[in-house]
Each structure stands twice: as C-alpha cells, then as structure tokens.
Design an enzyme around this catalytic site. Sequence first.
Site, PDB file in Angstrom:
ATOM      1  N   ASP A  16     -80.693 -60.747 134.166  1.00 49.28           N
ATOM      2  CA  ASP A  16     -81.028 -62.579 134.182  1.00 49.28           C
ATOM      3  C   ASP A  16     -81.851 -62.571 132.561  1.00 49.28           C
ATOM      4  O   ASP A  16     -82.713 -63.669 133.152  1.00 49.28           O
ATOM      5  CB  ASP A  16     -81.512 -62.930 134.779  1.00 49.28           C
ATOM      6  CG  ASP A  16     -81.636 -62.352 136.674  1.00 49.28           C
ATOM      7  OD1 ASP A  16     -79.544 -62.096 136.250  1.00 49.28           O
ATOM      8  OD2 ASP A  16     -81.456 -62.003 137.410  1.00 49.28           O
ATOM      9  N   HIS A  44     -73.913 -64.034 135.925  1.00 50.20           N
ATOM     10  CA  HIS A  44     -74.023 -65.044 134.938  1.00 50.20           C
ATOM     11  C   HIS A  44     -73.590 -66.501 134.444  1.00 50.20           C
ATOM     12  O   HIS A  44     -72.707 -67.065 135.723  1.00 50.20           O
ATOM     13  CB  HIS A  44     -72.976 -63.973 133.916  1.00 50.20           C
ATOM     14  CG  HIS A  44     -73.437 -62.988 133.704  1.00 50.20           C
ATOM     15  ND1 HIS A  44     -74.318 -62.129 133.208  1.00 50.20           N
ATOM     16  CD2 HIS A  44     -72.131 -61.862 133.327  1.00 50.20           C
ATOM     17  CE1 HIS A  44     -74.085 -61.136 132.919  1.00 50.20           C
ATOM     18  NE2 HIS A  44     -72.471 -61.229 132.716  1.00 50.20           N
TER      19      HIS A  44
HETATM   20  P1  GDP Z   1     -77.534 -63.307 132.463  1.00 47.10           P
HETATM   21  O1  GDP Z   1     -77.121 -62.132 133.639  1.00 47.10           O
HETATM   22  O2  GDP Z   1     -77.872 -62.318 131.944  1.00 47.10           O
HETATM   23  O3  GDP Z   1     -75.973 -63.338 132.229  1.00 47.10           O
HETATM   24  O4  GDP Z   1     -78.565 -64.439 132.864  1.00 47.10           O
HETATM   25  P2  GDP Z   1     -78.308 -65.374 133.670  1.00 47.10           P
HETATM   26  O5  GDP Z   1     -76.982 -66.728 134.034  1.00 47.10           O
HETATM   27  O6  GDP Z   1     -77.720 -64.427 135.498  1.00 47.10           O
HETATM   28  O7  GDP Z   1     -79.483 -66.426 133.880  1.00 47.10           O
HETATM   29  C1  GDP Z   1     -79.835 -66.588 133.002  1.00 47.10           C
HETATM   30  C2  GDP Z   1     -79.759 -68.353 132.739  1.00 47.10           C
HETATM   31  O8  GDP Z   1     -80.292 -68.790 132.154  1.00 47.10           O
HETATM   32  C3  GDP Z   1     -78.248 -68.995 133.295  1.00 47.10           C
HETATM   33  O9  GDP Z   1     -79.052 -69.984 134.099  1.00 47.10           O
HETATM   34  C4  GDP Z   1     -78.189 -69.611 131.830  1.00 47.10           C
HETATM   35  O10 GDP Z   1     -77.688 -70.935 131.866  1.00 47.10           O
HETATM   36  C5  GDP Z   1     -79.669 -69.532 131.408  1.00 47.10           C
HETATM   37  N1  GDP Z   1     -80.160 -69.655 130.197  1.00 47.10           N
HETATM   38  C6  GDP Z   1     -79.518 -69.357 129.384  1.00 47.10           C
HETATM   39  N2  GDP Z   1     -80.149 -69.338 127.517  1.00 47.10           N
HETATM   40  C7  GDP Z   1     -81.268 -69.889 128.269  1.00 47.10           C
HETATM   41  C8  GDP Z   1     -82.370 -70.567 126.770  1.00 47.10           C
HETATM   42  O11 GDP Z   1     -82.261 -70.271 125.972  1.00 47.10           O
HETATM   43  N3  GDP Z   1     -82.951 -71.741 128.070  1.00 47.10           N
HETATM   44  C9  GDP Z   1     -83.033 -71.548 129.060  1.00 47.10           C
HETATM   45  N4  GDP Z   1     -83.828 -72.938 129.959  1.00 47.10           N
HETATM   46  N5  GDP Z   1     -81.848 -71.377 130.224  1.00 47.10           N
HETATM   47  C10 GDP Z   1     -80.913 -70.379 129.840  1.00 47.10           C
HETATM   48 MG    MG Z   2     -77.534 -62.472 136.017  1.00 42.97          MG
END
Ligand code: GDP
Ligand code: MG
Length: 448
Positions: A16, A44
């Site tokens: 995440d 994601h």
């Molecule tokens: P992944 O599993 O690594 O792809 O990550 P996730 O999607 O599970 O979690 C990341 C969350 O943070 C998602 O809801 C994204 O939209 C959000 N996100 C990603 N980058 C940023 C950021 O720079 N700032 C904020 N506030 N949210 C972000």
């Molecule tokens: Mg994730």
Amino acid sequence: MKIKFPLVVIGAQWGDEGKGKIIDIFSQQADYVVRFNGGNNAGHTVVVDGEKFPLSLLPSGVLQEKHLCIAQGAVIEPSILLKEIDFFEKRGTKVKLTIDPRVHVVMPYHKELDRATEVWKGKKATGSLHLGIGYCYEDKNNRFGVRFEDLINPKLFKEKLEMFFPLKKRQIELVFGQKTNLTIEKIYKEYIDYGKKLKKYLGDVSLLIQNELNSHAELVSASDFTKNRSRNKFGMTNKNKKVLFEGAHGTFLDGVFGTYPYTTAVYTISGSVFPYVGISPRKIYSLGVVKAYTTRVGNGPFPTELFDKTGEEIRKNGGEFGTVSKRPRRCGWLDLCLLRTAKRLSGFDYIALTKLDVLSNLSSIKVCTHYLIGSRKYQEVPSLMTEFSKCKPVLVEFKGWKKDISQVNKFQDLPGEAKIYIKFIEKKLQVPIYYIFVGPERSQTIYC
Ligand code: GDP
Ligand code: MG
C-alpha cells in the site's frame, strides 16, 4: 529525469505504498504491463480526475489501454477478474490482456480452507482475508492445483476435480470440523463457465515477454526473419518494447525475506520477476516505492508503530484503510532499517517517495535510523524473527512543515523542512528519489 526500461516496481515496506499510482503513470510510456505475483489480496487504487479505480488483479496499466499480462507467478480468482474486465469494458476502456496458461486458479475450497485455518489458529491467525490465496499457492507447489489451462479443458478439469475435491472436502469437514456446501458439480459448472469467458485471453506470457525483451534470438524462426524486414541479422526486432513489471504486495510481505509467517505465500522482491514471468536474467531497472511513513495490515512485528493520536492522525489523513479489506492499517514512522533491507534485496535504482502530503499537518516527524536490542545495533531487519520482534527503534526528529503541499509540483517549491526530510532519506539510502507524490491524482506528482 528519465526512467529506464525494462522496469520493475517494488513496494519497499508492507504494501500500500502507492504502487498503483506510479504504475499508472509509467504505463503511459510502457508497451506491456505485467503482473507477476500475488492474487486478488493485493489491492491498488488509481485515481484519475477524482474518479477512483480499485484494482486487485488487472495490472494498473489498464487505464492506459496498454497490453496487460498476468504471468505465471500470479494466481487468479476468475469471478473477480471477470468483474474487473467487465467494469473497464463498460466504461469504454479496451482491455488487451494475455493470461499465461500456467497461472493457477483460486478454487472455492481454497477460500473455505483459509477461513477454517484462521479460526483454528485463533489468536495466532496471520490476518488472512480468507481469499484462499495461500492455499492456492500451497496446491501449486504441491502439484495439486488447477491451472488456467485446465479451466478451458472440460474433460481434464473434471478429472482433476474428481481427484482433488474429495480430499479437500475431508479436510474441511473432518480436520477442521466445518461444513461445506460445495460439490464437484457446482464447482465444475461455475468454473467451466469462467473458462469459456476467459479463453480468449490465453497466451504464453513467458515467450511473449522474452521475445519482446529481445534476448533470445533463437526464438525467432528463420521464416519470421525473412518475412519481417524490421528484424536485424540476429532475428531480433530493432526496437525493444518497453516492459513494466508490476510487483504486488510490499517487500516485507515476501514469503521468505518478509516478516514470516505474517507474509504472503510468494516472493515479492525484484529478482522473483525472472521465474515468475519465465524470462532469463538480465538488467531490469528497479524502482522502490517508499511511503513517507510506514503502514501494515494484519499482525506481526512493526517496530515504529504508533499507538497514539499521531498514529490516528496519519491513518485519517492518509486514508489508511485496506482497498480490498477496508481494515484500518497500522501506522508508524518511516523506518530506514526496512528500507535498507528492501534496497539490498531488490537493488533499487530509483525511489518514488509517496504520500508526503499526509505528514503536512504534523509539527514533528520522526524517522527510525537503526534498531537496538540492549546495546546491540541493527542497521537492517535481522534475519531472526525472534530478534526482530525485540528491536527498539532509535528515532531522529524533524520539524514538520505545517503547510499544504498538495498543489506543489516542483521540488524547489516545497517548504524547507520537507526538503530536509527528503534529502535525509536520500542520503541515508544512497538511492536517488525521482518522484515525490503529494496527493493521489496523477497531477500531484513532483518529477525531481
Ligand atoms: P498500492 O497497493 O501500493 O498500489 O497502494 P494502495 O492503492 O493500496 O494505497 C495507496 C492509496 O494512497 C491509494 O488510495 C492512492 O490513491 C493513495 N495515494 C497514492 N499516492 C498518494 C499521495 O501521494 N498522497 C495521498 N494523499 N494519497 C496517495
Ligand atoms: Mg494496496
């Protein structure tokens, strides 16, 4: 700065980190986006113009209409995959997808066994979402599994079910004492239908990607060579295709090098891309995705975890609730020991630092520089998990910037305190930070 391909994107913590957003961004340049590990337990979220796209199986390159691949190291839950395909097709997105025949399929009895096992483990449960992923990999490794190839071959599938299911049923009912309503007929009917719908996506991902990466000239036959003038004298295409490998999960969920047993069943480190896709070793650039603080889902050691108001604030500001599970994620300070280990295991060439905006309203921000057990110092995660659970983090404190940075798009325009924090991480890890995220939107990205 320009990023090089082939590229593998790896979460540097417990998942995440924001891999979905970075893959969505890089997909604009890539020709192929390949998912190579994990199942629908890895979620994601990609945000475009305020619209949220939660994905669990389709590679995040779907929004860019790139050629998507699901390689053998991943496992599929057909009903979820079909739902995701349907979702994108309904909104007019073309889904170009190839699924390797060797990909294993999560069966309904895997989910039932998963649930039964977690009940049996009680307090020692690993925090599985009961999606059956671990059991699916167990069957894969034990050569007792159903592969995508089997789903499109009714006779073979029936034979396999007749062999596997009675044992699974006995396990659920006699070992765990749970009831199951599953029958061979029910499973067969449902899964053959999935097979029919997914058949058109069948293709050898290993061969396809290997060919596109241009290493094995022998794979291109002489007749292809004479037919296709764009190939050079070794039979290779002149232009390398850009391949992006999308790692699911984070480094410390790696089934071996992570915080075992609170991990997934697969490798999540960069080198796993070779067997999980079926390509020969070569230089693949590696990008580590580092969240500006640390989170984890489920149980297991977490040295920099915060149990106070600051932890709650980070959770709230960062929306730290599971994409798939909706469970609140545990939150804590950035941990350089985790990052050093992740860098060593996956050989990061670049880092993307994500969710920096989430720390904006804190007056003080801490980073763990090393661990101590008594007077013994640790720079990395110890190999003994019994030691890891005893590690005490040594923290350094930084002044917060207390300013909204979500609209900043140049490094120079960041507050001085934020620059100090970023430079400190870069210096300690000795890996250039190429991207900084200050919000979930594509536009909220600082290209350094
Ligand atoms: P992944 O599993 O690594 O792809 O990550 P996730 O999607 O599970 O979690 C990341 C969350 O943070 C998602 O809801 C994204 O939209 C959000 N996100 C990603 N980058 C940023 C950021 O720079 N700032 C904020 N506030 N949210 C972000
Ligand atoms: Mg994730």
